[in-house]
Design an enzyme around this catalytic site. Structure first.
Site, mmCIF file in Angstrom:
data_model
loop_
_atom_site.group_PDB
_atom_site.id
_atom_site.type_symbol
_atom_site.label_atom_id
_atom_site.label_comp_id
_atom_site.label_asym_id
_atom_site.label_seq_id
_atom_site.Cartn_x
_atom_site.Cartn_y
_atom_site.Cartn_z
ATOM 1 N N TYR A 1 0.855 -1.199 0.000
ATOM 2 C CA TYR A 1 0.000 0.000 0.000
ATOM 3 C C TYR A 1 0.890 1.248 0.000
ATOM 4 O O TYR A 1 0.670 2.182 -0.777
ATOM 5 C CB TYR A 1 -0.950 0.013 1.215
ATOM 6 C CG TYR A 1 -1.783 1.275 1.251
ATOM 7 C CD1 TYR A 1 -2.754 1.507 0.288
ATOM 8 C CD2 TYR A 1 -1.564 2.266 2.211
ATOM 9 C CE1 TYR A 1 -3.502 2.684 0.284
ATOM 10 C CE2 TYR A 1 -2.294 3.445 2.216
ATOM 11 C CZ TYR A 1 -3.268 3.648 1.247
ATOM 12 O OH TYR A 1 -3.988 4.816 1.239
ATOM 13 N N LEU B 1 -4.904 9.628 8.967
ATOM 14 C CA LEU B 1 -6.091 8.802 9.216
ATOM 15 C C LEU B 1 -7.380 9.580 8.959
ATOM 16 O O LEU B 1 -7.657 10.576 9.627
ATOM 17 C CB LEU B 1 -6.063 8.285 10.658
ATOM 18 C CG LEU B 1 -4.997 7.209 10.939
ATOM 19 C CD1 LEU B 1 -4.896 6.933 12.433
ATOM 20 C CD2 LEU B 1 -5.311 5.925 10.185
ATOM 21 N N GLU C 1 -14.803 4.571 4.727
ATOM 22 C CA GLU C 1 -14.899 3.109 4.540
ATOM 23 C C GLU C 1 -13.514 2.487 4.293
ATOM 24 O O GLU C 1 -13.406 1.280 4.100
ATOM 25 C CB GLU C 1 -15.783 2.803 3.325
ATOM 26 C CG GLU C 1 -17.252 3.088 3.542
ATOM 27 C CD GLU C 1 -18.054 3.003 2.239
ATOM 28 O OE1 GLU C 1 -17.511 2.519 1.228
ATOM 29 O OE2 GLU C 1 -19.203 3.423 2.249
HETATM 30 C C1 8X3 Z 1 -4.535 6.222 4.500
HETATM 31 C C2 8X3 Z 1 -3.756 6.595 5.685
HETATM 32 O O1 8X3 Z 1 -2.182 5.805 7.518
HETATM 33 O O2 8X3 Z 1 -4.004 4.330 6.959
HETATM 34 O O3 8X3 Z 1 -3.856 6.369 3.313
HETATM 35 O O4 8X3 Z 1 -2.162 4.569 5.470
HETATM 36 S S1 8X3 Z 1 -2.999 5.255 6.430
#
Ligand code: 8X3
Length: 250
Positions: A150, A182, A186
């Site tokens: 990710y 954060l 969803e």
């Molecule tokens: C979303 C923020 O910190 O959950 O991209 O990766 S985090």
């Protein structure tokens, strides 16, 4: 924003939907893209502005180019592109991770942003005008445990944004990215495949950002005078110091 046409991907929920709501209030013409037709229909019904809907998956290369090429003439001039569509799938160490999760993140978060951008920029280049805002993430600036692919996908969004800004520089096209921490949407339900308890536990310890907070920052990036480019905004909840440090509520 009456004569401004804005295309938003992933417009059916979360940050995309909040951004669509913000610009609908300002009277922009909106091209809302997503995979969930009913949700898009609902938005079109309540928005008091001109709306055109496009139902396609950003990771489907031919669907992207067909959708953009076959836009009705009055929707072909797109002033602002907001590449919002993207998701996290899983939060596992590399050695345990599911390859389908990896494919979904690379296809949607990376290739999706690239395909949609490539399909839309010819008319911007021709007109020497336009603005592109990509949804990055704090995960595209810092790697956190189990974030691996990710994070890699969001690092790629950051690199692509920088490259795009260089290549489109001769044409006066503004390119920037927004990197939220954060955000309570969803997002975690998708990441944890519908595990509500696990998803809630991500946001409960802090006052997380809301989708509207990110939409407002995008509104700011769009609102500055044409000679100003907001290249990057990193937007964190006050309770979050970086990708891993949180001021948890007792
Ligand atoms: C979303 C923020 O910190 O959950 O991209 O990766 S985090």
């Amino acid at each position: 924003m009456k004569d401004t046409t804005i295309l938003i991907t992933g417009a059916s929920s979360g940050i995309g939907k909040a951004t669509a709501e913000l610009f609908a209030k300002e009277g922009a013409r909106l091209i809302l893209c997503g995979r969930r037709q009913e949700r898009l229909d609902q938005l079109k019904e309540v928005f008091n502005t001109e709306v055109h809907l496009l139902n396609f998956d950003v990771s489907d290369r031919s669907a992207v180019f067909t959708a953009i090429e076959t836009l009705p003439t009055e929707w072909k001039k797109i002033d602002i592109l907001i590449n919002n569509a993207g998701n996290a799938h899983g939060l596992d160490p590399v050695q345990n991770a599911n390859l389908d999760d990896w494919d979904a993140m690379i296809d949607g978060n990376v290739k999706g942003v690239m395909y949609v951008t490539k399909a839309i920029i010819p008319q911007m280049v021709k007109r020497k005008a336009g603005q592109i805002i990509n949804l990055g993430s704090i995960a595209g600036l810092e790697v956190y445990p189990n974030g691996n692919v990710y994070c890699a996908s969001k690092f790629a969004v950051d690199a692509f944004t920088q490259g795009l800004r260089i290549d489109l520089n001769p044409f006066g096209i503004r390119v920037g990215a927004i990197h939220p921490g954060l955000v309570e949407t969803e997002f975690s339900m998708v990441r944890f495949k519908g595990d509500e308890a696990r998803s809630k536990s991500v946001y409960a310890p802090i006052d997380a950002l809301q989708a509207e907070d990110v939409a407002n920052a995008i509104g700011y990036m769009v609102s500055v005078p044409p000679h100003v480019t907001i290249a990057d905004i990193t937007l964190l909840p006050t309770d979050q110091a970086n990708a891993t440090v949180l001021n948890r509520k007792p």
